[in-house]
Design a protein around this motif. Structure first.
Motif, PDB file in Angstrom:
ATOM      1  N   ARG A  53      -5.175   6.236  -2.191  1.00 31.32           N
ATOM      2  CA  ARG A  53      -4.376   5.105  -1.704  1.00 31.32           C
ATOM      3  C   ARG A  53      -4.289   4.051  -2.804  1.00 31.32           C
ATOM      4  N   PHE A  54      -3.076   3.587  -3.069  1.00 31.18           N
ATOM      5  CA  PHE A  54      -2.840   2.559  -4.077  1.00 31.18           C
ATOM      6  C   PHE A  54      -2.623   1.227  -3.372  1.00 31.18           C
ATOM      7  N   CYS A  55      -3.366   0.214  -3.788  1.00 25.77           N
ATOM      8  CA  CYS A  55      -3.373  -1.073  -3.106  1.00 25.77           C
ATOM      9  C   CYS A  55      -3.045  -2.181  -4.101  1.00 25.77           C
ATOM     10  N   LEU A  56      -2.052  -2.970  -3.800  1.00 26.66           N
ATOM     11  CA  LEU A  56      -1.704  -4.153  -4.577  1.00 26.66           C
ATOM     12  C   LEU A  56      -1.936  -5.355  -3.686  1.00 26.66           C
ATOM     13  N   PHE A  57      -2.947  -6.135  -4.030  1.00 22.79           N
ATOM     14  CA  PHE A  57      -3.421  -7.207  -3.164  1.00 22.79           C
ATOM     15  C   PHE A  57      -2.836  -8.556  -3.541  1.00 22.79           C
ATOM     16  N   GLY A  58      -2.566  -9.366  -2.524  1.00 23.50           N
ATOM     17  CA  GLY A  58      -2.145 -10.745  -2.720  1.00 23.50           C
ATOM     18  C   GLY A  58      -3.305 -11.716  -2.570  1.00 23.50           C
ATOM     19  N   ARG A  59      -3.102 -12.888  -3.092  1.00 22.17           N
ATOM     20  CA  ARG A  59      -3.995 -14.050  -2.954  1.00 22.17           C
ATOM     21  C   ARG A  59      -5.456 -13.779  -3.330  1.00 22.17           C
ATOM     22  N   GLU A  60      -5.654 -13.019  -4.367  1.00 25.39           N
ATOM     23  CA  GLU A  60      -7.021 -12.880  -4.895  1.00 25.39           C
ATOM     24  C   GLU A  60      -7.501 -14.184  -5.486  1.00 25.39           C
ATOM     25  N   GLU A  61      -6.599 -14.868  -6.188  1.00 19.70           N
ATOM     26  CA  GLU A  61      -6.991 -16.060  -6.941  1.00 19.70           C
ATOM     27  C   GLU A  61      -7.428 -17.213  -6.036  1.00 19.70           C
ATOM     28  N   SER A  62      -7.028 -17.183  -4.788  1.00 17.96           N
ATOM     29  CA  SER A  62      -7.363 -18.294  -3.888  1.00 17.96           C
ATOM     30  C   SER A  62      -8.297 -17.863  -2.762  1.00 17.96           C
ATOM     31  N   GLY A  63      -9.147 -16.876  -3.045  1.00 22.17           N
ATOM     32  CA  GLY A  63     -10.150 -16.507  -2.066  1.00 22.17           C
ATOM     33  C   GLY A  63     -10.177 -15.047  -1.666  1.00 22.17           C
ATOM     34  N   MET A  64      -9.492 -14.177  -2.431  1.00 18.88           N
ATOM     35  CA  MET A  64      -9.496 -12.742  -2.159  1.00 18.88           C
ATOM     36  C   MET A  64      -9.017 -12.416  -0.745  1.00 18.88           C
ATOM     37  N   HIS A  65      -8.035 -13.180  -0.271  1.00 12.57           N
ATOM     38  CA  HIS A  65      -7.584 -13.035   1.107  1.00 12.57           C
ATOM     39  C   HIS A  65      -6.964 -11.661   1.375  1.00 12.57           C
ATOM     40  N   VAL A  86      -2.431   0.489 -12.052  1.00 12.43           N
ATOM     41  CA  VAL A  86      -2.281   1.126 -10.742  1.00 12.43           C
ATOM     42  C   VAL A  86      -0.959   1.894 -10.669  1.00 12.43           C
ATOM     43  N   LEU A  87       0.113   1.288 -11.126  1.00 10.65           N
ATOM     44  CA  LEU A  87       1.422   1.929 -11.053  1.00 10.65           C
ATOM     45  C   LEU A  87       1.487   3.178 -11.926  1.00 10.65           C
ATOM     46  N   LEU A  89       0.843  -1.190   0.000  1.00  9.23           N
ATOM     47  CA  LEU A  89       0.000   0.000   0.000  1.00  9.23           C
ATOM     48  C   LEU A  89       0.879   1.242   0.000  1.00  9.23           C
ATOM     49  N   CYS A  90       0.406   2.296  -0.616  1.00  8.96           N
ATOM     50  CA  CYS A  90       1.052   3.604  -0.503  1.00  8.96           C
ATOM     51  C   CYS A  90       0.006   4.671  -0.770  1.00  8.96           C
ATOM     52  N   GLU A  91       0.317   5.903  -0.379  1.00  9.64           N
ATOM     53  CA  GLU A  91      -0.674   6.973  -0.475  1.00  9.64           C
ATOM     54  C   GLU A  91      -0.081   8.226  -1.099  1.00  9.64           C
ATOM     55  N   ALA A  92      -0.921   8.891  -1.899  1.00 13.23           N
ATOM     56  CA  ALA A  92      -0.669  10.260  -2.331  1.00 13.23           C
ATOM     57  C   ALA A  92      -1.590  11.145  -1.501  1.00 13.23           C
ATOM     58  N   PRO A  93      -1.065  11.819  -0.465  1.00 13.44           N
ATOM     59  CA  PRO A  93      -1.923  12.580   0.452  1.00 13.44           C
ATOM     60  C   PRO A  93      -2.713  13.661  -0.277  1.00 13.44           C
ATOM     61  N   VAL A 136      -6.133  18.924  -0.190  1.00 10.56           N
ATOM     62  CA  VAL A 136      -7.160  19.680   0.525  1.00 10.56           C
ATOM     63  C   VAL A 136      -7.705  18.896   1.711  1.00 10.56           C
ATOM     64  N   ARG A 137      -8.011  17.608   1.485  1.00 11.13           N
ATOM     65  CA  ARG A 137      -8.599  16.787   2.551  1.00 11.13           C
ATOM     66  C   ARG A 137      -7.874  15.449   2.631  1.00 11.13           C
ATOM     67  N   SER A 138      -7.006  15.327   3.617  1.00  4.60           N
ATOM     68  CA  SER A 138      -6.301  14.059   3.812  1.00  4.60           C
ATOM     69  C   SER A 138      -7.164  13.050   4.558  1.00  4.60           C
ATOM     70  N   ASP A 139      -8.298  13.504   5.096  1.00  2.00           N
ATOM     71  CA  ASP A 139      -9.174  12.619   5.868  1.00  2.00           C
ATOM     72  C   ASP A 139     -10.174  11.882   4.989  1.00  2.00           C
ATOM     73  N   VAL A 140     -10.141  12.135   3.685  1.00  2.00           N
ATOM     74  CA  VAL A 140     -10.992  11.432   2.728  1.00  2.00           C
ATOM     75  C   VAL A 140     -10.093  10.646   1.800  1.00  2.00           C
ATOM     76  N   VAL A 141     -10.443   9.388   1.526  1.00  4.58           N
ATOM     77  CA  VAL A 141      -9.568   8.547   0.716  1.00  4.58           C
ATOM     78  C   VAL A 141     -10.342   7.858  -0.401  1.00  4.58           C
ATOM     79  N   LEU A 142      -9.729   7.841  -1.562  1.00  2.51           N
ATOM     80  CA  LEU A 142     -10.174   7.049  -2.712  1.00  2.51           C
ATOM     81  C   LEU A 142      -9.102   5.998  -2.955  1.00  2.51           C
ATOM     82  N   GLU A 143      -9.497   4.754  -3.196  1.00  4.00           N
ATOM     83  CA  GLU A 143      -8.510   3.697  -3.419  1.00  4.00           C
ATOM     84  C   GLU A 143      -8.497   3.244  -4.884  1.00  4.00           C
ATOM     85  N   VAL A 144      -7.303   2.929  -5.344  1.00  3.60           N
ATOM     86  CA  VAL A 144      -7.073   2.399  -6.695  1.00  3.60           C
ATOM     87  C   VAL A 144      -6.296   1.102  -6.506  1.00  3.60           C
ATOM     88  N   ALA A 145      -6.835  -0.012  -6.996  1.00  2.00           N
ATOM     89  CA  ALA A 145      -6.299  -1.308  -6.568  1.00  2.00           C
ATOM     90  C   ALA A 145      -6.297  -2.343  -7.682  1.00  2.00           C
TER      91      ALA A 145
END
Length: 324
Positions: free
Chosen positions: A134-146, A117-118, A79-83, A86-95
């Motif tokens: 927030r940019f999210c790169l997830f593991g183990r999606e293929e075996s149950g979206m863990h 994403v990159l 995970l990483c973030e581009a703050p 104007v509002r750091s307390d609101v987040v949009l995720e790209v994953a």
């Protein structure tokens, strides 16, 4: 808009393409696939792919947060973030998920999504948005979206208003031949996919329809040559829409949009050893990324008000919510 769905394509507006984008996306896909499959059965190639992702993000100035949900090399989210300016307390995720099934190098599924994403992360490193992305790169999606399940389970503790997530799930395969597109079913007014596999699908459940409509409008502006098939609410009715990380968000009441080339309903290389970088249409990928980047810019506006999802996560106030 057709009688059976929402296929949007507008080629009237001349928009300049990013001349180098397709080549950059290709380099990323090739680098991710170079070592082979990215599954828990392939720890070495998985670790090499994670290094590719980490090096790309750190080169653009991001600080990477590792979220472990297991001990294997592939049981980690990056995970990483581009703050927000104007509002750091609101987040949009790209994953996107980075893992593959054991037998496939996974160029379309899902190195294509990771590359998207990159690329968007690189653009926001130069021109940050008004709210945090927030940019999210997830593991183990293929075996149950863990990976995505573990991530979504912790969202409420982050203390941010969650605007939604854009999930890239196989975005690199295009086939312009007639009858190249299959469909899980064809029901008038519910699901009627075009029969030519040259479009990108935007799949939402009802609470996430604003994300879907925003993406379609963004494509008409930023990539008017890209056909978009909008499924602005049908996702909650289709079991095939519950096969990727967007479902982890839906299940907990968060908004999420799946952006996909429809995977096995178009791509004959799906989950096979033939899912190789040379089978990807990088110009098509580039069009999808341009549309998605524009959607992120719109959705990450500080003045955009969003109605709360049906349940689950903390959301923004409901005052002054414009109509979807």
């Amino acid at each position: 808009m057709s009688r059976h769905g929402a296929l949007i394509t507008d080629r009237r507006c001349p928009v300049a393409k990013d001349a180098g984008l397709a080549a950059r996306l290709r380099r990323t896909v090739e680098a991710l696939c170079a070592a082979g499959p990215r599954s828990t059965a392939h720890p070495q190639s998985t670790q090499e792919a994670l290094c590719v992702i980490a090096q790309d993000l750190t080169a653009n100035g991001y600080v990477i947060m590792e979220h472990r949900f297991g001990e294997a090399p592939g049981e980690v989210n990056l995970l990483c973030e581009a703050p927000g300016l104007v509002r750091s307390d609101v987040v949009l995720e790209v994953a996107a998920h980075y893992d593959t099934v054991p037998e496939s190098p996974g160029a379309d599924d899902n190195a294509s999504g990771v590359a998207a994403v990159l690329e968007i992360a690189a653009r926001l490193a130069i021109n940050p948005a008004e709210v945090t992305v927030r940019f999210c790169l997830f593991g183990r999606e293929e075996s149950g979206m863990h990976g995505s399940k573990a991530h979504v389970a912790g969202l409420a503790q982050r203390g941010q208003s969650h605007r939604g997530a854009l999930i890239f799930e196989s975005i690199g395969y295009r086939d312009p031949k007639e009858d190249s597109q299959r469909s899980p079913l064809r029901v008038p007014w519910l699901l009627w996919l075009p029969r030519t596999g040259d479009f990108i699908a935007a799949v939402a459940n009802l609470p996430s329809r604003r994300l879907c409509n925003t993406f379609a409008a963004a494509a008409a502006t930023a990539a008017p040559w890209l056909p978009v098939h909008r499924m602005a609410w049908q996702g909650s009715l289709l079991r095939h829409a519950a096969r990727s990380d967007n479902y982890s968000y839906w299940k907990q009441g968060y908004r999420a949009l799946m952006i996909t080339d429809t995977a096995n309903f178009r791509n004959p290389n799906y989950h096979r050893s033939s899912d190789l970088p040379d089978t990807i249409d990088y110009e098509f990928m580039a069009e999808v990324v341009q549309a998605a980047h524009r959607a992120v810019q719109v959705l990450a506006s500080a003045t955009l008000a969003m109605a709360p999802p049906s349940a689950g996560g903390r959301s923004e106030p409901t005052e002054s919510i414009p109509a979807d």
